[in-house]
Write a protein that holds these residues in place. Structure first.
Motif, mmCIF file in Angstrom:
data_model
loop_
_atom_site.group_PDB
_atom_site.id
_atom_site.type_symbol
_atom_site.label_atom_id
_atom_site.label_comp_id
_atom_site.label_asym_id
_atom_site.label_seq_id
_atom_site.Cartn_x
_atom_site.Cartn_y
_atom_site.Cartn_z
ATOM 1 N N LEU A 1 13.998 -0.482 -7.733
ATOM 2 C CA LEU A 1 14.275 -1.913 -7.909
ATOM 3 C C LEU A 1 13.360 -2.580 -8.932
ATOM 4 N N GLY A 2 12.303 -1.891 -9.353
ATOM 5 C CA GLY A 2 11.420 -2.467 -10.363
ATOM 6 C C GLY A 2 10.694 -3.691 -9.853
ATOM 7 N N GLU A 3 10.731 -4.769 -10.629
ATOM 8 C CA GLU A 3 9.995 -5.978 -10.263
ATOM 9 C C GLU A 3 10.444 -6.549 -8.924
ATOM 10 N N ARG A 4 11.742 -6.464 -8.650
ATOM 11 C CA ARG A 4 12.230 -6.971 -7.370
ATOM 12 C C ARG A 4 11.630 -6.174 -6.222
ATOM 13 N N GLY A 5 11.506 -4.861 -6.420
ATOM 14 C CA GLY A 5 10.927 -4.020 -5.393
ATOM 15 C C GLY A 5 9.455 -4.318 -5.168
ATOM 16 N N VAL A 6 8.727 -4.501 -6.252
ATOM 17 C CA VAL A 6 7.297 -4.811 -6.150
ATOM 18 C C VAL A 6 7.095 -6.131 -5.414
ATOM 19 N N ALA A 7 7.931 -7.128 -5.737
ATOM 20 C CA ALA A 7 7.822 -8.431 -5.082
ATOM 21 C C ALA A 7 8.134 -8.324 -3.592
ATOM 22 N N ALA A 8 9.101 -7.450 -3.228
ATOM 23 C CA ALA A 8 9.494 -7.305 -1.832
ATOM 24 C C ALA A 8 8.386 -6.717 -0.977
ATOM 25 N N ILE A 9 7.672 -5.714 -1.529
ATOM 26 C CA ILE A 9 6.639 -5.080 -0.711
ATOM 27 C C ILE A 9 5.285 -5.783 -0.848
ATOM 28 N N ALA A 10 5.188 -6.713 -1.798
ATOM 29 C CA ALA A 10 3.937 -7.459 -1.937
ATOM 30 C C ALA A 10 3.711 -8.342 -0.708
ATOM 31 N N ARG A 11 4.800 -8.743 -0.091
ATOM 32 C CA ARG A 11 4.693 -9.504 1.145
ATOM 33 C C ARG A 11 4.456 -8.545 2.310
ATOM 34 N N ASN A 12 3.819 -9.032 3.324
ATOM 35 C CA ASN A 12 3.642 -8.269 4.572
ATOM 36 C C ASN A 12 2.937 -6.938 4.374
ATOM 37 N N LYS A 13 1.828 -6.947 3.648
ATOM 38 C CA LYS A 13 1.059 -5.717 3.461
ATOM 39 C C LYS A 13 0.550 -5.211 4.815
ATOM 40 N N GLY A 14 0.551 -3.902 4.967
ATOM 41 C CA GLY A 14 0.147 -3.291 6.227
ATOM 42 C C GLY A 14 1.228 -3.301 7.282
ATOM 43 N N GLU A 15 2.416 -3.778 6.913
ATOM 44 C CA GLU A 15 3.551 -3.816 7.852
ATOM 45 C C GLU A 15 4.748 -3.121 7.201
ATOM 46 N N PRO A 16 4.745 -1.789 7.137
ATOM 47 C CA PRO A 16 5.750 -1.047 6.371
ATOM 48 C C PRO A 16 7.180 -1.255 6.869
ATOM 49 N N TRP A 17 7.373 -1.465 8.162
ATOM 50 C CA TRP A 17 8.742 -1.654 8.653
ATOM 51 C C TRP A 17 9.302 -2.986 8.144
ATOM 52 N N ARG A 18 8.450 -3.992 8.145
ATOM 53 C CA ARG A 18 8.874 -5.286 7.613
ATOM 54 C C ARG A 18 9.090 -5.190 6.107
ATOM 55 N N GLN A 19 8.263 -4.442 5.408
ATOM 56 C CA GLN A 19 8.460 -4.250 3.962
ATOM 57 C C GLN A 19 9.798 -3.567 3.683
ATOM 58 N N ALA A 20 10.162 -2.621 4.558
ATOM 59 C CA ALA A 20 11.439 -1.938 4.370
ATOM 60 C C ALA A 20 12.606 -2.923 4.462
ATOM 61 N N VAL A 21 12.528 -3.834 5.416
ATOM 62 C CA VAL A 21 13.598 -4.823 5.555
ATOM 63 C C VAL A 21 13.600 -5.770 4.357
#
Length: 918
Positions: free
Chosen positions: A306-326
Motif C-alpha cells: 500500500l505504500g504511503e497509505r500502508g505506512v500511515a495505517a500502521i503508524a497508528r496504534n503502535k504495539g497493537e498489531p491486531w488493531r494495525q491489521a484492521v
C-alpha cells in the motif's frame, strides 16, 4: 421487567394501549382538539358530524395499536424463552431443531446442511405504504420508547420522563402529517429501501445468528459445529427499486446506474464502519502476547503493497498489531472519505478487488487470535464482521431488472426494423415463426445494430439498461446484479428474446462452445394459464443450448456443482386472475411439475416467490407458507419478495426483524430435509383439490365476467381515489388502459380490502367446498380432518381463507355497494357476493366446528380492538367518496382536488387499522 409463567397477552396490550392513548389525548387537548381527545376510540356514528381531523387521529392511533401489539408479542416471546417448560414457538429454531432431532437427523447432519441454506428477502417498490419517510422514522422512535419503558428498574421520575418523550413525539407526529402530499419519486423510495439494507439488516443479522447459536447450545448440540461464520445459513438481500421496469416509465438507465453506485457506496461504508468498530475493540498489546508470525508477515507484506497509505495505517496504534491489521483493511477498501465527510468510490492499486479478499484477511485475523488463545475475542469481535462481508459484500443487495414480455416483443421488432427486415412485426408472428427465427439467429454472435440509440422507445430503453449492466460487470463483477426477470412469460420465445436483446450489448457473448449469457434469464409465471403451461415452457427453455451453456457458466462462476435455474412465481396476478383456491393449487402443482422437469435436465430450481402483503396477494404466516410448499421444491434456497407496508411491519424494529429472519431461515432449513412422499389419503386429497380448484375458478371468473361487474368494482370501492393517490412512484396500470386486465394486482386487492370485501381472499371457496360437502360428504370429512390434523398445504389454505373472510364485513360491504348508482348492477352483483359470503362462512364453520369469531380467537381479538374505529372511518370515507365523485362529475376540478388529501387520509387510516391491505 419479570413475567409470570402465564403471560397474558391481551392484558399487556390493553395496559400499554391505555397508556399511549392517555398520552395522545393529553397532547390533543393541549393542541385544542378536546372533542377528538374525548371520543378517541369511543366515537359512535352521529350522521356526518365528525371532527375535521378524525381520520388523522385514528390513523395515528391505529399505528400506535399496531406497535403496542408488536411489542407485546415480542415481550411474550421473551417470557416464553425464559420458561424452560414452555412449548416452543411455532416455526422458530427451537421447534425446528427439535423436530429434526425427533426425525432422526443428527446435529452433525444439520450442521453440514446449514451452510447451504440461503435466504434472500427482496425488497420491492410496490408500496401500499403511504407514510412519508420522516413519519416512518417517528414511528420507529415511538416503538423504541415502548421497548424502553419495559425496564422494571426505572424510577417513577424516569418513567415520567419516558412519558414526556412520548408526548413530545406524539405532538411532532400530529404536526407533521401522515401521508405524501406529492407522489414519491424513485429517489425517496430508494432512500427508504436503503434504510433497511444499510441500517436495519446489518444490525439484525447478528441477532438472528445469536438466536440460532443459543438454541443450538440449549438443545445440547456441539457449539463447535457453529463456531465459524461460514458454518451458518447465508442471508442475502435483494431489491427491485431502480431495476423494476414493468410498467414503470421512470426507471431509466440513469436511475439503474445511480442505484448500483449508491448500493456499492453504502455497502463499503457499512463495512468501513464495522471495521472501524472492530479496530476500537481489538486492542491487544504485543507486550502481553507474542504476535503470530503469520500476522507479522501479513502486516509487512500489506504495508509494503500500500505504500504511503500502508505506512500511515500502521503508524497508528503502535504495539497493537491486531488493531494495525484492521487499519490496513480499512485502507484497502475501494472507497475514500472526502474532507466534507462524503464518500467517493475509488479503486487504487492494492485495494480489495472483491469481498473474498477481505474475508481471507479476516480469517487470518481470527486465526491469529485463536493462536494466542483469544478464541472468545475472535468469535465476539471478528465473527460479526465476517458475517457482514458474507451477507452484504461490496454491493449491499443484488438488483434485479424486470421487464414485461410485451415490451421486449416491441423492442425486438424495432431491432428488426433497424436491420432492414421487411416483416419486422415480431409481436404479431406466430409461435412457430418466432421459435425458428430465434433458434437460428442465436447461433451467431453478430448484433443487429451498431451501438447507439434511435431504434425506438422500447429498444432504446432495454439496450440502455443492458449497457449499464454490462458496464457494472466490467468494472465491479456480477455480485451486485441479480436476474433479468420477464414478467408475463407466456412461452419459450419470451425468454429467448431476452438473449437476442442482450447480445446487442455484450451481455450475451461468444464462448468456446457458442453464445453464453452473463446474467440469469428468469421467467415470471403469473396468470393461471401461464402457470399451467410453466412446466412445458421450462422444458423448452432448459433444452435450448444457449440456456444450457449459460447455466453451466454461471454455476462455475458461483462455485456451484449443479446448474441452478431461478423461476419466479407470482401470487398476486394468479389470485386476481382465478381466486385464492385456484391460485394456490395451480401454484402448488406448477412448482411440482417444474421441479420434475428440472430434475430430468440435471438442473436445480430456485423458486422466487413473488408474494404481496395481504392474503389476496399470497401473504400468510411465513413458517406456515414454507411448510405448505411442495416437498422437494424448497431445497434450502429461498428467495421471496417483501412488499409495501409489510417491509416496515416486519423489519422496522430490530427484535421483530430478527424473529422474521429466524422464521425464514428455520423454515428453509426444515424444508431442506423434507423428502417427497405421498400416501393414499394424500392422493385422495389431491383429487379433491383438483376438482375444488376448478369449481372455485369457474365461480370466481363467473363473477368477474358478470355484466356490470367492472362498474360495480369502480363504484363500490375507492379504486378511483387510490389511482389518484400519492402511493408509490409507479402508475397503477401497466399501459394506461382502463381494462380490468391492465389494472395491477396491488390496487385491485387494496381497493377491495379498503371497502372490506376482501374478495380475492375467499370468493369461490364456498362454492367449491359446499359442492364437495353435498356431493361427496365422505370427501368433505376427509378434507376437514386433514386440515385439523395439519396437512400443511390444506391447513395454510383454509387458515388464510378463514382470516380473509373474518376480516371482511358484510354490513360494511352493503354500505359501499350503495355507492353504485345503477340499481340493477348493484343488486345483481351484490347478490352474488352476499350469497357466496354466506356459503363460505357456513363451510368454514363446519370445518372449524363453530363460528369463526369463537374458534379463531387469535384473528378475532385484534379485529375487535379496531372494529369501532374502522366502522367510523368507513362511514367517513363513503361520504367523502360520494361528494368527491359528485364534484368530479360536475367538472369542479378545484373543489375535488381540495377534497383529495382528506380522502387519502381515510385510505391511510383504514390501511393502518387493517394492517395488511395490499
Amino acid at each position: 421487567m419479570s413475567f409470570p409463567q402465564t403471560f397474558d397477552l391481551d392484558q399487556k396490550i390493553e395496559q400499554d394501549l391505555a397508556m399511549v392513548l392517555d398520552c395522545f389525548r393529553e397532547v390533543l387537548v393541549s393542541l385544542n382538539e378536546p372533542d377528538l381527545a374525548k371520543n378517541l376510540f369511543r366515537l359512535e356514528l352521529q350522521g356526518e358530524m365528525l371532527p375535521e381531523r378524525t381520520a388523522q387521529a385514528y390513523s395515528m392511533a391505529f399505528h400506535f395499536l399496531n406497535q403496542v401489539e408488536e411489542n407485546a408479542h415480542i415481550q411474550r416471546l421473551r417470557a416464553v424463552a425464559a420458561d424452560a417448560e414452555a412449548e416452543p414457538e411455532s416455526g422458530r429454531w427451537r421447534q425446528v431443531l427439535q423436530r429434526l432431532r425427533q426425525a432422526g437427523v443428527t446435529a452433525e447432519q444439520i450442521a453440514a446442511r446449514l451452510p447451504d441454506v440461503r435466504v434472500e428477502p427482496v425488497l420491492t417498490a410496490h408500496p401500499t405504504e403511504a407514510k412519508r419517510a420522516t413519519v416512518l422514522g417517528h414511528h420507529r422512535e415511538m416503538y423504541l420508547l415502548l421497548v424502553k419503558q419495559e425496564n422494571g428498574m426505572w424510577t417513577s421520575l424516569e418513567r415520567d420522563q419516558i412519558r414526556g418523550e412520548m408526548k413530545d413525539l406524539l405532538e411532532r407526529l400530529w404536526r407533521t402529517g401522515e401521508i405524501f402530499l406529492e407522489k414519491p419519486d424513485l429517489a425517496s423510495e430508494r432512500r427508504n429501501i436503503l434504510h433497511y439494507l444499510r441500517t436495519v439488516f446489518p444490525e439484525v443479522v447478528p441477532l438472528a445468528d445469536q438466536r440460532l447459536r443459543r438454541t443450538w447450545r440449549d438443545l445440547g448440540f456441539d457449539p463447535a459445529l457453529l463456531r465459524r461464520a461460514d458454518q451458518l445459513p447465508r442471508f442475502r438481500f435483494g431489491t427491485w427499486v431502480g431495476g423494476d421496469r414493468d410498467g414503470h416509465p421512470f426507471v431509466t438507465e440513469a436511475v439503474t446506474r445511480e442505484t448500483l453506485s449508491e448500493q456499492r457506496t453504502q455497502a463499503l461504508l457499512c463495512l468501513r464502519e464495522q471495521l472501524t468498530n472492530l479496530a476500537a475493540r481489538i486492542s491487544l498489546s504485543d507486550y502481553l502476547q507474542e504476535t503470530p508470525s503469520a500476522l507479522v508477515q501479513w502486516l509487512a507484506r500489506t504495508t509494503a503493497a500500500l505504500g504511503e497509505r500502508g505506512v500511515a495505517a500502521i503508524a497508528r496504534n503502535k504495539g497493537e498489531p491486531w488493531r494495525q491489521a484492521v487499519n490496513l483493511m480499512i485502507a484497502k477498501l475501494p472507497i475514500r472519505m472526502l474532507a466534507n465527510d462524503e464518500a467517493q468510490l475509488h479503486q487504487q492499486p492494492g485495494d480489495y478487488a472483491d469481498p473474498s479478499a477481505l474475508l481471507a484477511d479476516l480469517d487470518l485475523l481470527a486465526d491469529s487470535l485463536d493462536a494466542v488463545g483469544a478464541r472468545r475475542l475472535a468469535e465476539a469481535d471478528v465473527f460479526p464482521v465476517q458475517r457482514a462481508v458474507q451477507c452484504f459484500g461490496f454491493h449491499l443487495a443484488v438488483l434485479d431488472v424486470r421487464q414485461n414480455s410485451a415490451f421486449h416483443d416491441r423492442a425486438v421488432g424495432q431491432l428488426l426494423a433497424a436491420a432492414g427486415v421487411v416483416d419486422h412485426a415480431f409481436a404479431d408472428w406466430d409461435l412457430a415463426k418466432r421459435i425458428a427465427f430465434l433458434t437460428e439467429e442465436l447461433q451467431s454472435p453478430r448484433p443487429f445494430t451498431l451501438a447507439g440509440s434511435g431504434l425506438g422507445k422500447e429498444a432504446d430503453a432495454v439496450l440502455a439498461c443492458f449497457r449499464v449492466l454490462k458496464d457494472q460487470i466490467d468494472h465491479h463483477g456480477q455480485a451486485g446484479l441479480g436476474a433479468l426477470i420477464v414478467s408475463m412469460t407466456r412461452n419459450f420465445t419470451d425468454l429467448a428474446a431476452v438473449y437476442l436483446l442482450a447480445r446487442e450489448t455484450g451481455l450475451v457473448f461468444a464462448g468456446d462452445a457458442g453464445l453464453v449469457c452473463r446474467l440469469p434469464v428468469v421467467p415470471l409465471f403469473e396468470t393461471i394459464d401461464d402457470l399451467r403451461r410453466s412446466a412445458d415452457i421450462l422444458d423448452a427453455f432448459l433444452s435450448f443450448p444457449l440456456t444450457q451453456r449459460s447455466l453451466a457458466c454461471q454455476a462455475e462462476r458461483n462455485g456451484e456443482t449443479t446448474p441452478i435455474q431461478q423461476i419466479m412465481v407470482g401470487y398476486s396476478d394468479s389470485n386476481k386472475d382465478g381466486g385464492i383456491l385456484a391460485s394456490f393449487w395451480t401454484l402448488y402443482q406448477a412448482q411440482e411439475a417444474m421441479s420434475q422437469v428440472a430434475a430430468r435436465h440435471g438442473v436445480a430450481l430456485r423458486f422466487f416467490h413473488g408474494r404481496g402483503g395481504t392474503i389476496g396477494r399470497g401473504a400468510g404466516p411465513s413458517h406456515r407458507f414454507l411448510r405448505a410448499l411442495p416437498p422437494g421444491s424448497l431445497t434450502g434456497d429461498l428467495r421471496l419478495t417483501e412488499q409495501g407496508e409489510t417491509i416496515a411491519q416486519k423489519y422496522a424494529n430490530q427484535m421483530t426483524a430478527a424473529v422474521n429472519l429466524e422464521l425464514l431461515a428455520a423454515g428453509t432449513t426444515e424444508a431442506a430435509f423434507k423428502a417427497p412422499r405421498e400416501d393414499a389419503v394424500e392422493v385422495r386429497l389431491r383429487g379433491i383439490l383438483d376438482e375444488a380448484a376448478e369449481q372455485s375458478f369457474q365461480a370466481y371468473r363467473a363473477l368477474l365476467e358478470t355484466e356490470g361487474f367492472v362498474a360495480f368494482f369502480r363504484e363500490a370501492t375507492p379504486i378511483d381515489a387510490i389511482e389518484s393517490s400519492h402511493i408509490g412512484s409507479r402508475p397503477s396500470r401497466r399501459t394506461g388502459s382502463r381494462s380490468l386486465g391492465d389494472l395491477r394486482a396491488i390496487p385491485w386487492v387494496f381497493s377491495w380490502n379498503q371497502s372490506r370485501f376482501y374478495l380475492s381472499g375467499w370468493y369461490g371457496v364456498g362454492y367449491a367446498l359446499d359442492a364437495l360437502r353435498r356431493k361427496d360428504p365422505e370427501g368433505f370429512e376427509l378434507l376437514k380432518n386433514a386440515k385439523n390434523q395439519f396437512w400443511p398445504p390444506l391447513h395454510y389454505l383454509i387458515s388464510n381463507v378463514a382470516t380473509s373472510i373474518a376480516t371482511a364485513d358484510l354490513q360494511i360491504m352493503k354500505k359501499y355497494a350503495a355507492l353504485v348508482r345503477d340499481e340493477t348492477v348493484r343488486t345483481r352483483i351484490f347478490a352474488l357476493i352476499e350469497e357466496e359470503y354466506g356459503r363460505t362462512m357456513k363451510v368454514l364453520e363446519a370445518i372449524y366446528g363453530g363460528p369463526l369469531s369463537e374458534t379463531r380467537q387469535k384473528t378475532e381479538r385484534p379485529l375487535a380492538r379496531r372494529r369501532a374505529g374502522l366502522h367510523l372511518l368507513h362511514h367517513q370515507q363513503r361520504e367523502q367518496l360520494r361528494r368527491w365523485r359528485e364534484l368530479r362529475a360536475a367538472g369542479d376540478t378545484a373543489a375535488s382536488e381540495a377534497m383529495l388529501p382528506g380522502l387519502l387520509l381515510t385510505i391511510n387510516a383504514i390501511a393502518g387499522g387493517l394492517g395488511t391491505t395490499g
